[in-house]
Write a protein that holds these residues in place. Sequence first.
Motif, mmCIF file in Angstrom:
data_model
loop_
_atom_site.group_PDB
_atom_site.id
_atom_site.type_symbol
_atom_site.label_atom_id
_atom_site.label_comp_id
_atom_site.label_asym_id
_atom_site.label_seq_id
_atom_site.Cartn_x
_atom_site.Cartn_y
_atom_site.Cartn_z
ATOM 1 N N ASP A 146 0.759 -1.251 -0.004
ATOM 2 C CA ASP A 146 -0.061 -0.022 0.108
ATOM 3 C C ASP A 146 0.690 1.205 0.117
ATOM 4 O O ASP A 146 0.416 2.350 -0.636
ATOM 5 C CB ASP A 146 -0.738 -0.074 1.142
ATOM 6 N N ARG A 147 2.026 1.102 0.657
ATOM 7 C CA ARG A 147 2.782 2.490 0.779
ATOM 8 C C ARG A 147 4.334 2.063 1.045
ATOM 9 O O ARG A 147 4.609 1.242 1.572
ATOM 10 C CB ARG A 147 2.377 3.082 2.119
ATOM 11 N N ILE A 148 5.025 2.767 0.205
ATOM 12 C CA ILE A 148 6.431 2.714 0.287
ATOM 13 C C ILE A 148 6.906 4.135 0.578
ATOM 14 O O ILE A 148 7.270 4.849 -0.431
ATOM 15 C CB ILE A 148 6.966 1.963 -0.972
ATOM 16 N N PRO A 149 7.236 4.711 1.757
ATOM 17 C CA PRO A 149 7.609 6.060 1.906
ATOM 18 C C PRO A 149 9.056 6.282 2.099
ATOM 19 O O PRO A 149 9.349 7.315 2.365
ATOM 20 C CB PRO A 149 6.914 6.207 3.379
ATOM 21 N N PHE A 150 9.905 5.397 1.381
ATOM 22 C CA PHE A 150 11.298 5.716 1.362
ATOM 23 C C PHE A 150 11.826 5.014 0.071
ATOM 24 O O PHE A 150 11.040 4.439 -0.690
ATOM 25 C CB PHE A 150 12.016 5.218 2.561
#
Length: 237
Positions: free
Chosen positions: A136-140
């Motif tokens: 859902d999310r890959i913040p890096f």
Amino acid sequence: MTDFSGKTALVIGGSRGIGAAIVKRLAADGAAVTFSYAGATDAAQALATETGASAVRSDAADRDAVIALVADAGPIDILVVNAGVLVFGDPLEQDADVIDRMIDVNVRAPYHAAVEAARRMPDNGRIIFIGSTNGDRIPFTGGAAYSLTKSAIQGLTRGLARDFGGRGITVNTVQPGPTDTDMNPGDGPMKDLMHGFMAIKRHGRPDEIAGMVAYLAGPEAGIVTGALHTIDGGFGA
């Protein structure tokens, strides 16, 4: 605790970390458990002795080996596909063969395992994939390929839920966030970065992931299917 007496379970990738916790939980709840492992022979043998489960060496990157593993297990009531590879790095510098192996383990193995299991699985069986909140999310930076594999599992979950729903077979994905394992230790160098994104600022425990798996494998979750079950301390909130 859920009563899995009389149920058979296969956990692909079960010798360490989250997989080992799932093996322990299903066995403690009464299931007859078989699990596969790739290289951690000592850990697999110790887990088999502790739980009474059967350990089978198998490479999740080998499609034919995955299909044979599932076929040899016979009609199983519960399939959990936990085997996974984590590769992070600059996509301009990553080895293409390493990325392809990750795709083989993280995407192709779950697909072929689930399809083969469904050929013999009794009605009302359970198929559970271990995905990741990074679907859902890959913040890096550095996680594009890994995130790709976990997003693919989301589509697989929804599609197979429709394909097998007529037989009452449920298909779900559990999406852990940072979890305290050898791959991602709770006191590791990435701890502060990861906890900075989280509402509950600690790594999850493998037994917490196993608890969600046990619920989804049990009778109370008979109408839960095609769904993504995130357990990440608010990492993706």
